[in-house]
Design a protein around this motif. Sequence first.
Motif, short mmCIF file in Angstrom:
data_model
loop_
_atom_site.label_atom_id
_atom_site.label_comp_id
_atom_site.label_asym_id
_atom_site.label_seq_id
_atom_site.Cartn_x
_atom_site.Cartn_y
_atom_site.Cartn_z
N LEU A 132 -6.47 7.92 0.72
CA LEU A 132 -7.60 7.05 1.05
C LEU A 132 -7.33 5.61 0.65
N ARG A 133 -6.63 5.42 -0.45
CA ARG A 133 -6.30 4.06 -0.88
C ARG A 133 -5.30 3.41 0.07
N PHE A 134 -4.36 4.22 0.56
CA PHE A 134 -3.40 3.69 1.53
C PHE A 134 -4.11 3.33 2.83
N GLY A 176 0.80 -1.22 0.00
CA GLY A 176 0.00 0.00 0.00
C GLY A 176 0.82 1.27 0.00
N GLN A 204 -6.14 17.45 -0.68
CA GLN A 204 -5.24 16.51 -0.03
C GLN A 204 -4.68 17.10 1.25
N GLN A 208 2.08 8.52 -4.56
CA GLN A 208 1.06 8.99 -5.51
C GLN A 208 0.08 9.97 -4.86
N LEU A 225 -7.17 2.42 3.11
CA LEU A 225 -7.92 1.19 2.83
C LEU A 225 -7.03 -0.04 2.96
N CYS A 226 -5.79 0.07 2.48
CA CYS A 226 -4.84 -1.04 2.61
C CYS A 226 -4.57 -1.35 4.08
N LYS A 270 -2.30 9.33 -2.80
CA LYS A 270 -3.65 8.76 -2.75
C LYS A 270 -3.87 8.19 -1.35
N TYR A 288 0.84 4.05 -2.71
CA TYR A 288 -0.10 5.16 -2.78
C TYR A 288 0.39 6.39 -2.02
#
Length: 359
Positions: free
Chosen positions: A163-165, A153, A200, A159, A167-168, A161, A156
């Motif tokens: 929210l994606r991290f 994760g 962000q 990058q 989530l991981c 990102k 991300y």
Amino acid sequence: TVMLLSYIVYFGLLIECWIFSYFAEKRNRKLLIWVIILSLTMAAGLRAYSVGLDTPSYVEKFSYIYKGMFSYAYGLEESFKYICYGILHVIPNASFLLGLLALITHACIILRFWELRGIASFPCMVVFYYMSFYFMSLNGIRQFVAVAIVFWGTRYLGQKKFLRFILCICIAALFHQTAIVGFLLLLLNAFQWKELQQKQKLLYILFILCVPLIIVLLSNKMAQYSRYFSDLSINIGLIVPVKLALWMLCMLLMAHSAMYQEFLSSIHASEKFDVRISYIIYLFGLLLVSLGYFFPTFIERISWYFYVYEGVFYGALLKNTERGTKIPISCGIFLLIAYGFWYSLSHDSQGVMPYLFII
């Protein structure tokens, strides 16, 4: 004969990791890395239940989970029990489940290494990971799944990102709750504050405001491990102090290497971020693992989330420095990590000797 077979298996995997990672990078063939992933997975899935200190306990708890007797599988996250329950009712075989967990672990880590091959030597990352962590992954099984998901994760972070991290981290926490320490890695995005978009920055500020809550959650989680700190037993070893000294030496070499500085100035901002956070994360991992010198328990396992950056840190140095620097320092790094690998085998510190196949 059994011990000879064990050495053949473990050193065979080491050689295979080096050969296939070398040609995967040289020929830019992603397919070759799956040979490494599947080989590490097969060795984990086909092992006898005596291989690995924690393996017998896991297998016993898997049997309880399969029967729906969750209360007997104590010490495991409820979410992890349900995951295992679902898998075991599709394929009711403990070895298959061990292999599947190993597949998730090694796929996440090796694939992340593959993404980082532009900034670090892919063979170095793979070989150092195998020598330093493979035996550990045969013990702290579910925690290593969590470590691998969090590590994957981190792609991300560069990058931006978030929210994606996050989530991981949440997915990783389904396997082992210590994955919440991954939230600490979000603090590293302060290094790229100027590059963040307005939304962000707002998300990051919101995260900062949630830090007290995260600290409370961490404190509550660590309270479960308070017994690990009850007995202070000083047993200083040499490996971590030497690695800390080597970290400082490597930082000096990087700072004074014209080739390395040119490399930093030529790469993309997200790659530069990955390189620079590897310095901090690996150092933090070393400091955490040193807890094992003072507390004779497995509390140092929390360091795995950061210590796994060892290959990235060394791989970046060895890929992007002058030949005169690269040869002696690579020999020193390899000998140090190889010593830990050999010590683990010869003293069976992870309970992986002898290696036996499941019958």
